[in-house]
Design an enzyme around this catalytic site. Structure first.
Site, PDB file in Angstrom:
ATOM      1  N   SER A  40      -4.176   3.265  -1.898  1.00 41.55           N
ATOM      2  CA  SER A  40      -3.728   4.638  -2.125  1.00 41.55           C
ATOM      3  C   SER A  40      -2.740   5.049  -1.045  1.00 41.55           C
ATOM      4  O   SER A  40      -2.707   4.474   0.045  1.00 41.55           O
ATOM      5  CB  SER A  40      -4.928   5.599  -2.114  1.00 41.55           C
ATOM      6  OG  SER A  40      -4.501   6.945  -2.140  1.00 41.55           O
ATOM      7  N   HIS A  41      -1.952   6.069  -1.346  1.00 37.76           N
ATOM      8  CA  HIS A  41      -1.056   6.633  -0.341  1.00 37.76           C
ATOM      9  C   HIS A  41      -1.821   7.434   0.709  1.00 37.76           C
ATOM     10  O   HIS A  41      -1.257   7.789   1.744  1.00 37.76           O
ATOM     11  CB  HIS A  41      -0.013   7.534  -1.009  1.00 37.76           C
ATOM     12  CG  HIS A  41       1.086   6.777  -1.680  1.00 37.76           C
ATOM     13  ND1 HIS A  41       0.886   5.979  -2.781  1.00 37.76           N
ATOM     14  CD2 HIS A  41       2.413   6.684  -1.382  1.00 37.76           C
ATOM     15  CE1 HIS A  41       2.034   5.439  -3.148  1.00 37.76           C
ATOM     16  NE2 HIS A  41       2.975   5.840  -2.315  1.00 37.76           N
ATOM     17  N   SER A  42      -3.074   7.721   0.437  1.00 39.06           N
ATOM     18  CA  SER A  42      -3.887   8.528   1.346  1.00 39.06           C
ATOM     19  C   SER A  42      -5.158   7.780   1.718  1.00 39.06           C
ATOM     20  O   SER A  42      -5.898   7.324   0.841  1.00 39.06           O
ATOM     21  CB  SER A  42      -4.253   9.860   0.679  1.00 39.06           C
ATOM     22  OG  SER A  42      -5.294  10.513   1.373  1.00 39.06           O
TER      23      SER A  42
END
Length: 248
Positions: free
Chosen positions: A9-11
């Protein structure tokens, strides 16, 4: 060794939170978050994804990514990693796909089956077939809908028909119905039998399919099974439903 699930994920918070959700239903599966950048920022990090892949040793893993650039970074890692065939990037909804993949891995299914479970998260309805089209049994089940029965009704037990299929019915007595955790319990139990099992026309090994039925408290679950352990499967699953999954 079960198939692992790598969450790209980007986070970091999204990856870790998704891991925590899936772990509630698949405690024995390795769920590896690889979210965000190494400096804690938003984005994807080649080294974090590479480390996640290397952490499974000689095992296999399905990779679930949240956005297109996460897929691209994961693909870059697989271009250089040893034996890339051990990894498959699933085309799946991030949270739903992760949960479905984790439950499939928990039941001992292989890499191809775990990938298929993850990718089922993008199908339009719970009863879609492999091409995304509703099956006849799912259409019939949807048309009938959940059928309330009197409070306290017990399971009917198994009975076979002329085709050799074994049938049984049970009433959902837990207050929340067949939501995520009891649906996962149902899938895990169904997977222990040498039998092909459906519940209201949906494959009993499909977590998202079962959740998509929308079976609420008081609804009737119709279970059908074929195979060497069909009767045992129907009896055990009816008993599980009638018990309230420990929530009643």
């Amino acid at each position: 060794m079960s198939v692992s699930v790598i969450l790209v994920s980007h986070s970091a918070l999204v990856a870790e939170g998704t891991r925590d959700i899936a772990a509630q239903m698949a405690a024995d599966v390795r769920l590896i978050p690889a979210g965000g950048r190494a400096d804690g920022g938003i984005g994807t990090d080649y080294a974090l994804i590479e480390a996640a892949c290397e952490s499974i040793g000689d095992g296999e893993a399905v990779i679930i990514a949240d956005l297109g650039s996460a897929v691209m970074t994961a693909e870059s890692v697989l271009e250089l990693i040893d034996r890339p065939e051990r990894f498959v990037i699933a085309d799946a909804a991030f949270v739903e796909g992760a949960v479905a993949a984790a439950v499939a891995a928990q039941t001992g299914q292989g890499l191809a089956e775990v990938v298929a479970a993850a990718e089922s998260s993008l199908r339009r309805t719970a009863g879609d077939d492999a091409q995304g089209k509703p099956t006849a049994s799912a259409v019939e089940s949807a048309a009938v809908g959940p059928q309330p029965t009197p409070t306290g009704a017990a399971s009917t037990g198994s009975a076979s028909d002329s085709s050799g299929a074994v049938h049984g019915e049970a009433t959902l007595v837990n207050s929340e119905g067949l939501h995520a955790r009891p649906a996962a319990d149902f899938v895990r139990l169904a997977s222990t039998f040498d039998a092909d099992v459906t519940i209201n026309g949906v494959n009993a090994r499909s977590l998202l399919g079962i959740m998509g039925l929308g079976l609420v408290s008081g609804a009737t679950a119709s279970i059908e099974a074929t195979g060497p352990q069909a009767a045992d499967a129907v009896d055990a699953l009816c008993e599980l439903i009638s018990s309230g999954f420990g929530e009643a």
